[in-house]
Design a protein around this motif. Structure first.
Motif, PDB file in Angstrom:
ATOM      1  N   UNK A 219      17.556  -0.837   1.571  1.00 43.60           N
ATOM      2  CA  UNK A 219      16.120  -0.573   1.646  1.00 43.60           C
ATOM      3  C   UNK A 219      15.403  -1.704   0.914  1.00 43.60           C
ATOM      4  N   UNK A 220      14.117  -1.857   1.185  1.00 42.51           N
ATOM      5  CA  UNK A 220      13.355  -2.958   0.625  1.00 42.51           C
ATOM      6  C   UNK A 220      12.034  -2.431   0.069  1.00 42.51           C
ATOM      7  N   UNK A 221      11.682  -2.914  -1.110  1.00 46.87           N
ATOM      8  CA  UNK A 221      10.354  -2.690  -1.673  1.00 46.87           C
ATOM      9  C   UNK A 221       9.719  -4.062  -1.837  1.00 46.87           C
ATOM     10  N   UNK A 222       8.475  -4.193  -1.379  1.00 45.65           N
ATOM     11  CA  UNK A 222       7.822  -5.504  -1.379  1.00 45.65           C
ATOM     12  C   UNK A 222       6.533  -5.436  -2.180  1.00 45.65           C
ATOM     13  N   UNK A 223       6.341  -6.434  -3.033  1.00 46.88           N
ATOM     14  CA  UNK A 223       5.096  -6.581  -3.770  1.00 46.88           C
ATOM     15  C   UNK A 223       4.443  -7.900  -3.389  1.00 46.88           C
ATOM     16  N   UNK A 224       3.141  -7.876  -3.163  1.00 48.64           N
ATOM     17  CA  UNK A 224       2.435  -9.090  -2.735  1.00 48.64           C
ATOM     18  C   UNK A 224       1.235  -9.348  -3.639  1.00 48.64           C
TER      19      UNK A 224
ATOM     20  N   UNK B  49       4.086 -13.100 -11.421  1.00 45.95           N
ATOM     21  CA  UNK B  49       4.022 -11.917 -12.284  1.00 45.95           C
ATOM     22  C   UNK B  49       3.214 -10.806 -11.614  1.00 45.95           C
ATOM     23  N   UNK B  50       2.107 -11.147 -10.972  1.00 48.74           N
ATOM     24  CA  UNK B  50       1.304 -10.140 -10.287  1.00 48.74           C
ATOM     25  C   UNK B  50       2.046  -9.561  -9.085  1.00 48.74           C
ATOM     26  N   UNK B  51       2.775 -10.399  -8.369  1.00 48.81           N
ATOM     27  CA  UNK B  51       3.578  -9.895  -7.242  1.00 48.81           C
ATOM     28  C   UNK B  51       4.672  -8.960  -7.743  1.00 48.81           C
ATOM     29  N   UNK B  52       5.237  -9.272  -8.899  1.00 48.08           N
ATOM     30  CA  UNK B  52       6.267  -8.390  -9.467  1.00 48.08           C
ATOM     31  C   UNK B  52       5.671  -7.050  -9.877  1.00 48.08           C
ATOM     32  N   UNK B  53       4.466  -7.060 -10.449  1.00 43.22           N
ATOM     33  CA  UNK B  53       3.804  -5.799 -10.774  1.00 43.22           C
ATOM     34  C   UNK B  53       3.598  -4.965  -9.515  1.00 43.22           C
ATOM     35  N   UNK B  54       3.193  -5.618  -8.441  1.00 42.60           N
ATOM     36  CA  UNK B  54       3.001  -4.902  -7.177  1.00 42.60           C
ATOM     37  C   UNK B  54       4.329  -4.358  -6.657  1.00 42.60           C
TER      38      UNK B  54
ATOM     39  N   UNK C 194       6.932  -3.397  -8.480  1.00 46.37           N
ATOM     40  CA  UNK C 194       7.280  -2.219  -9.275  1.00 46.37           C
ATOM     41  C   UNK C 194       6.431  -1.024  -8.878  1.00 46.37           C
ATOM     42  N   UNK C 195       5.189  -1.260  -8.525  1.00 46.03           N
ATOM     43  CA  UNK C 195       4.323  -0.187  -8.058  1.00 46.03           C
ATOM     44  C   UNK C 195       4.856   0.375  -6.733  1.00 46.03           C
ATOM     45  N   UNK C 196       5.307  -0.520  -5.847  1.00 43.76           N
ATOM     46  CA  UNK C 196       5.883  -0.080  -4.571  1.00 43.76           C
ATOM     47  C   UNK C 196       7.153   0.734  -4.812  1.00 43.76           C
ATOM     48  N   UNK C 197       8.015   0.264  -5.700  1.00 45.98           N
ATOM     49  CA  UNK C 197       9.254   0.990  -5.999  1.00 45.98           C
ATOM     50  C   UNK C 197       8.962   2.361  -6.583  1.00 45.98           C
ATOM     51  N   UNK C 198       7.894   2.444  -7.374  1.00 47.04           N
ATOM     52  CA  UNK C 198       7.524   3.725  -7.970  1.00 47.04           C
ATOM     53  C   UNK C 198       7.124   4.761  -6.939  1.00 47.04           C
ATOM     54  N   UNK C 199       6.722   4.314  -5.761  1.00 43.83           N
ATOM     55  CA  UNK C 199       6.321   5.224  -4.697  1.00 43.83           C
ATOM     56  C   UNK C 199       7.466   5.698  -3.825  1.00 43.83           C
ATOM     57  N   UNK C 200       8.657   5.185  -4.066  1.00 38.89           N
ATOM     58  CA  UNK C 200       9.817   5.561  -3.261  1.00 38.89           C
ATOM     59  C   UNK C 200      10.365   4.367  -2.508  1.00 38.89           C
ATOM     60  N   UNK C 201      11.399   4.613  -1.746  1.00 32.93           N
ATOM     61  CA  UNK C 201      12.067   3.536  -1.024  1.00 32.93           C
ATOM     62  C   UNK C 201      11.250   3.051   0.170  1.00 32.93           C
ATOM     63  N   UNK C 202      11.473   1.784   0.500  1.00 27.90           N
ATOM     64  CA  UNK C 202      10.886   1.229   1.709  1.00 27.90           C
ATOM     65  C   UNK C 202       9.368   1.129   1.690  1.00 27.90           C
ATOM     66  N   UNK C 203       8.797   0.821   0.549  1.00 25.59           N
ATOM     67  CA  UNK C 203       7.344   0.740   0.438  1.00 25.59           C
ATOM     68  C   UNK C 203       6.900  -0.685   0.159  1.00 25.59           C
TER      69      UNK C 203
END
Length: 75
Positions: free
Chosen positions: A17-22, A37-42, A44-53
């Protein structure tokens, strides 16, 4: 989606599965590391919502995660 296709490895099927931050630019970034760093924060936010976000960084995201920003800066 190709990422969701099972991968046969050593006789087992793995389901990735993939979580992507942009972080969209150009923004007010002075260094490439700041955009990363901002993409990484995004991410982690995607991962916090569950898989494949996926999540797009917004300035408010940084304000909601001061502990994570400090930790990444320390690392």
């Amino acid at each position: 989606m190709a990422v969701q296709a099972p991968l046969p490895i050593a006789g087992q099927k793995l389901f990735p599965s993939v979580s992507i931050g942009m972080a969209l630019g150009p923004g007010d970034y002075r260094r490439p590391e700041d955009a990363i760093a901002d993409a990484m924060l995004a991410m982690y936010r995607a991962k916090g919502g569950g898989r494949g976000r996926w999540w797009i960084f917004r300035a408010g995201t940084r304000n909601r995660a001061p502990g994570r920003v400090a930790l990444e800066t320390d690392l």
